[in-house]
Design a protein around this motif. Structure first.
Motif, mmCIF file in Angstrom:
data_model
loop_
_atom_site.group_PDB
_atom_site.id
_atom_site.type_symbol
_atom_site.label_atom_id
_atom_site.label_comp_id
_atom_site.label_asym_id
_atom_site.label_seq_id
_atom_site.Cartn_x
_atom_site.Cartn_y
_atom_site.Cartn_z
ATOM 1 N N LYS A 50 0.770 -1.162 0.060
ATOM 2 C CA LYS A 50 0.237 -0.066 -0.059
ATOM 3 C C LYS A 50 0.891 1.300 -0.137
ATOM 4 O O LYS A 50 0.659 2.244 -0.701
ATOM 5 C CB LYS A 50 -0.929 -0.036 1.269
ATOM 6 N N LEU A 51 1.953 1.300 0.908
ATOM 7 C CA LEU A 51 2.736 2.338 0.962
ATOM 8 C C LEU A 51 3.583 2.636 -0.294
ATOM 9 O O LEU A 51 3.733 3.669 -1.052
ATOM 10 C CB LEU A 51 3.727 2.194 2.020
ATOM 11 N N GLN A 53 2.690 1.739 -3.428
ATOM 12 C CA GLN A 53 1.753 2.175 -4.617
ATOM 13 C C GLN A 53 1.420 3.660 -4.345
ATOM 14 O O GLN A 53 1.243 4.406 -4.996
ATOM 15 C CB GLN A 53 0.363 1.357 -4.549
ATOM 16 N N ARG A 54 1.188 4.015 -2.942
ATOM 17 C CA ARG A 54 0.786 5.512 -2.592
ATOM 18 C C ARG A 54 1.973 6.465 -2.725
ATOM 19 O O ARG A 54 1.929 7.440 -3.566
ATOM 20 C CB ARG A 54 0.631 5.384 -1.107
ATOM 21 N N CYS A 55 3.214 5.820 -2.622
ATOM 22 C CA CYS A 55 4.560 6.789 -3.164
ATOM 23 C C CYS A 55 4.921 6.883 -4.394
ATOM 24 O O CYS A 55 5.696 7.427 -5.075
ATOM 25 C CB CYS A 55 5.819 6.369 -2.138
ATOM 26 N N ASP A 56 4.497 5.710 -5.190
ATOM 27 C CA ASP A 56 4.904 5.602 -6.621
ATOM 28 C C ASP A 56 3.745 6.647 -7.409
ATOM 29 O O ASP A 56 4.054 7.016 -8.476
ATOM 30 C CB ASP A 56 4.415 4.064 -7.217
ATOM 31 N N ASN A 57 2.801 7.107 -6.790
ATOM 32 C CA ASN A 57 1.844 8.346 -7.149
ATOM 33 C C ASN A 57 2.784 9.761 -7.285
ATOM 34 O O ASN A 57 2.979 10.032 -6.324
ATOM 35 C CB ASN A 57 0.756 8.114 -6.543
ATOM 36 N N GLU A 60 1.359 12.346 -4.692
ATOM 37 C CA GLU A 60 1.541 11.855 -3.568
ATOM 38 C C GLU A 60 3.102 12.119 -3.144
ATOM 39 O O GLU A 60 3.276 12.552 -2.229
ATOM 40 C CB GLU A 60 1.025 10.661 -3.168
ATOM 41 N N SER A 61 4.057 11.747 -3.963
ATOM 42 C CA SER A 61 5.216 12.084 -3.630
ATOM 43 C C SER A 61 5.675 13.432 -3.533
ATOM 44 O O SER A 61 6.369 13.747 -2.412
ATOM 45 C CB SER A 61 6.350 11.291 -4.942
#
Length: 72
Positions: A50-51, A53-57, A60-61
């Motif tokens: 989940k983290l 995927q979130r940081c791959d955005n 969001e980064s």
């Protein structure tokens, strides 16, 4: 000696200033990074899917970097 390995030897003293048993967290890493960590005795903590995927955005980064006063 590769440039990457040479850089690792330069960075290691900085990493170990925090005390014994260094730990690293990478969102993206390869076999070379993993091997260098093993060579230096650095434990690699794997982030949750989940983290990652979130940081791959990218958006969001940028938000995370802004909160930490870093460039994204």
């Amino acid at each position: 000696m590769s440039a990457r390995r040479s850089a690792a030897y330069e960075v290691y003293p900085v990493i170990t200033r925090g005390g014994p048993d260094p730990v690293a967290v990478f969102l993206m890493f390869d076999e070379t990074t993993e091997a260098l960590c093993q060579e230096f005795g650095i434990e690699v903590w794997h982030p949750t899917a989940k983290l990652r995927q979130r940081c791959d955005n990218k958006i969001e980064s940028v938000r995370i970097a802004t909160r930490r006063a870093c460039r994204a």
